[in-house]
Motif scaffolding. Structure first.
Motif, PDB file in Angstrom:
ATOM      1  N   ASN A  56       0.832  -1.207   0.000  1.00  0.00           N
ATOM      2  CA  ASN A  56       0.000   0.000   0.000  1.00  0.00           C
ATOM      3  C   ASN A  56       0.867   1.257   0.000  1.00  0.00           C
ATOM      4  O   ASN A  56       0.584   2.231  -0.716  1.00  0.00           O
ATOM      5  CB  ASN A  56      -0.917   0.014   1.226  1.00  0.00           C
ATOM      6  N   THR A  57       1.915   1.244   0.808  1.00  0.00           N
ATOM      7  CA  THR A  57       2.795   2.407   0.896  1.00  0.00           C
ATOM      8  C   THR A  57       3.508   2.660  -0.422  1.00  0.00           C
ATOM      9  O   THR A  57       3.656   3.814  -0.845  1.00  0.00           O
ATOM     10  CB  THR A  57       3.834   2.207   2.016  1.00  0.00           C
ATOM     11  N   ILE A  58       3.951   1.594  -1.079  1.00  0.00           N
ATOM     12  CA  ILE A  58       4.606   1.752  -2.382  1.00  0.00           C
ATOM     13  C   ILE A  58       3.648   2.362  -3.400  1.00  0.00           C
ATOM     14  O   ILE A  58       3.998   3.303  -4.130  1.00  0.00           O
ATOM     15  CB  ILE A  58       5.138   0.398  -2.888  1.00  0.00           C
ATOM     16  N   ILE A  59       2.410   1.853  -3.444  1.00  0.00           N
ATOM     17  CA  ILE A  59       1.427   2.348  -4.414  1.00  0.00           C
ATOM     18  C   ILE A  59       1.120   3.818  -4.158  1.00  0.00           C
ATOM     19  O   ILE A  59       1.139   4.651  -5.080  1.00  0.00           O
ATOM     20  CB  ILE A  59       0.141   1.501  -4.348  1.00  0.00           C
ATOM     21  N   VAL A  60       0.825   4.157  -2.899  1.00  0.00           N
ATOM     22  CA  VAL A  60       0.490   5.540  -2.562  1.00  0.00           C
ATOM     23  C   VAL A  60       1.657   6.470  -2.847  1.00  0.00           C
ATOM     24  O   VAL A  60       1.488   7.570  -3.399  1.00  0.00           O
ATOM     25  CB  VAL A  60       0.062   5.632  -1.080  1.00  0.00           C
TER      26      VAL A  60
ATOM     27  N   THR B 163       9.043  11.539  -1.997  1.00  0.00           N
ATOM     28  CA  THR B 163       9.033  10.116  -1.622  1.00  0.00           C
ATOM     29  C   THR B 163       9.179   9.960  -0.116  1.00  0.00           C
ATOM     30  O   THR B 163       8.460   9.169   0.511  1.00  0.00           O
ATOM     31  CB  THR B 163      10.176   9.371  -2.338  1.00  0.00           C
ATOM     32  N   ILE B 164      10.098  10.704   0.471  1.00  0.00           N
ATOM     33  CA  ILE B 164      10.295  10.634   1.925  1.00  0.00           C
ATOM     34  C   ILE B 164       9.046  11.086   2.660  1.00  0.00           C
ATOM     35  O   ILE B 164       8.595  10.446   3.615  1.00  0.00           O
ATOM     36  CB  ILE B 164      11.512  11.477   2.335  1.00  0.00           C
ATOM     37  N   TRP B 165       8.459  12.198   2.222  1.00  0.00           N
ATOM     38  CA  TRP B 165       7.267  12.718   2.899  1.00  0.00           C
ATOM     39  C   TRP B 165       6.076  11.788   2.742  1.00  0.00           C
ATOM     40  O   TRP B 165       5.342  11.529   3.692  1.00  0.00           O
ATOM     41  CB  TRP B 165       6.933  14.110   2.351  1.00  0.00           C
ATOM     42  N   ALA B 166       5.864  11.274   1.530  1.00  0.00           N
ATOM     43  CA  ALA B 166       4.723  10.386   1.296  1.00  0.00           C
ATOM     44  C   ALA B 166       4.921   9.048   2.002  1.00  0.00           C
ATOM     45  O   ALA B 166       3.971   8.469   2.544  1.00  0.00           O
ATOM     46  CB  ALA B 166       4.533  10.172  -0.207  1.00  0.00           C
ATOM     47  N   TRP B 167       6.145   8.555   2.000  1.00  0.00           N
ATOM     48  CA  TRP B 167       6.432   7.260   2.624  1.00  0.00           C
ATOM     49  C   TRP B 167       6.221   7.321   4.140  1.00  0.00           C
ATOM     50  O   TRP B 167       5.733   6.371   4.737  1.00  0.00           O
ATOM     51  CB  TRP B 167       7.866   6.857   2.305  1.00  0.00           C
ATOM     52  N   ASN B 168       6.588   8.440   4.745  1.00  0.00           N
ATOM     53  CA  ASN B 168       6.498   8.572   6.204  1.00  0.00           C
ATOM     54  C   ASN B 168       5.219   9.247   6.682  1.00  0.00           C
ATOM     55  O   ASN B 168       5.075   9.485   7.886  1.00  0.00           O
ATOM     56  CB  ASN B 168       7.699   9.374   6.725  1.00  0.00           C
ATOM     57  N   ALA B 169       4.314   9.595   5.772  1.00  0.00           N
ATOM     58  CA  ALA B 169       3.079  10.284   6.156  1.00  0.00           C
ATOM     59  C   ALA B 169       2.293   9.446   7.162  1.00  0.00           C
ATOM     60  O   ALA B 169       2.154   8.228   7.010  1.00  0.00           O
ATOM     61  CB  ALA B 169       2.232  10.566   4.927  1.00  0.00           C
ATOM     62  N   PHE B 170       1.771  10.105   8.187  1.00  0.00           N
ATOM     63  CA  PHE B 170       1.063   9.377   9.240  1.00  0.00           C
ATOM     64  C   PHE B 170      -0.352   9.907   9.491  1.00  0.00           C
ATOM     65  O   PHE B 170      -1.320   9.146   9.493  1.00  0.00           O
ATOM     66  CB  PHE B 170       1.860   9.443  10.546  1.00  0.00           C
ATOM     67  N   MET B 171      -0.479  11.236   9.685  1.00  0.00           N
ATOM     68  CA  MET B 171      -1.746  11.785  10.140  1.00  0.00           C
ATOM     69  C   MET B 171      -2.877  11.567   9.135  1.00  0.00           C
ATOM     70  O   MET B 171      -3.951  11.062   9.484  1.00  0.00           O
ATOM     71  CB  MET B 171      -1.585  13.275  10.447  1.00  0.00           C
TER      72      MET B 171
END
Length: 280
Positions: A76-80, A207-215
């Motif tokens: 899911n994280t890769i796709i997003v 990529t870093i921001w999207a990969w680590n996005a949490f909220m």
């Protein structure tokens, strides 16, 4: 002369040792996380601060990958991440081209609005973003996560592209027009190849921001755990009364390593992109 050289050597050695010590303190949490992911629960509590496991085991990695459905979260994280990076790259590149190459009415006002949006906290945009995604019927879905992640202003990326395109000589654009290129042909065949270093910088940062996005992923996937990303999946290891520390460490290692590898292989282009945009 030899005395001055010796003093210089001592100063250099002391400086290197000091910087190495600071670097070790800085990277220690990362090393500790990797070490903890290979410890058993008993060894973790017996030797919390140690970096070398006495009896290394991959049981934690296997456990979270199979039982905690971490494989699904990883995909899911890769796709997003991939689709949000593509959307942000195209959006900011074309907007930066328009802002950097054309002097239209209202340009300064648009730039002021973009710059002012930096002061808006991310938390204050969560409810409007949720309402928009909900009105589209995409809450709890991967398309909803992609659009919400890519839908921000991304002012930093816009400024990078704007600054770069402003520095491109007008002769290149005029030559393309003489050859019969229209607006889009000039952009795709002339301007786009030139901005590869800046584009690489944007890809790495997004990529870093999207990969680590949490909220945002947490809010949008509350009703559908199957669409969760890695950051949200890690949060599930924290229970009300207990915390699976080794599981969190193993999950954090899995989540961080791809980003570290990406940055190691693309850091040269990242530095070139930042330096080129700032220089221009």
């Amino acid at each position: 002369m030899s005395k001055e050289k010796s003093i210089r050597t001592v100063k250099t050695t002391v400086t290197h040792l000091l910087l190495a010590g600071i670097g070790f303190v800085w990277i220690y949490p990362f090393l500790w996380m990797i070490s903890a992911s290979f410890k058993s629960q008993a060894e973790f509590f017996e030797n919390r601060l140690g970096l070398i496991p006495k009896s290394p085991t991959i049981e934690n990695v296997i456990r979270i990958w199979n039982k905690a459905d971490f494989g699904t979260y990883f995909i899911n994280t890769i796709i997003v991440t991939v689709f949000s990076v593509l959307i942000v790259l195209v959006m900011t590149m074309m907007a930066g081209y328009a802002m950097g190459r054309y002097k239209f009415r209202g340009r300064n006002m648009c730039m002021a609005v973009f710059l002012g949006s930096i002061a808006i906290p991310l938390v204050s945009t969560i409810i409007p973003t949720y309402e928009v995604v909900k009105s589209m019927g995409l809450v709890g879905t991967k398309p909803g996560l992609i659009l919400s992640q890519a839908g921000g202003a991304h002012v930093i990326f816009l400024l990078l592209f704007t600054s770069f395109f402003e520095s491109v000589p007008n002769e290149l654009e005029e030559a393309a027009k003489i050859d019969g290129c229209n607006f889009f042909q000039t952009f795709f065949h002339v301007m786009m190849p030139l901005c590869k270093p800046v584009a690489t910088t944007v890809v790495i940062m997004e990529t870093i921001w999207a990969w680590n996005a949490f909220m945002l992923p947490l809010v949008l996937t509350l009703n559908n755990p199957a669409s969760r990303t890695l950051a949200v999946g890690l949060y599930a290891f924290k229970g009300e009364n207990t915390v699976d520390w080794t599981g969190i460490a193993a999950g954090g290692t899995i989540a961080v390593i791809p980003v570290v590898i990406l940055f190691i292989f693309m850091q040269k282009h990242f530095v070139e992109g930042i330096a080129g945009a700032v220089k221009s």
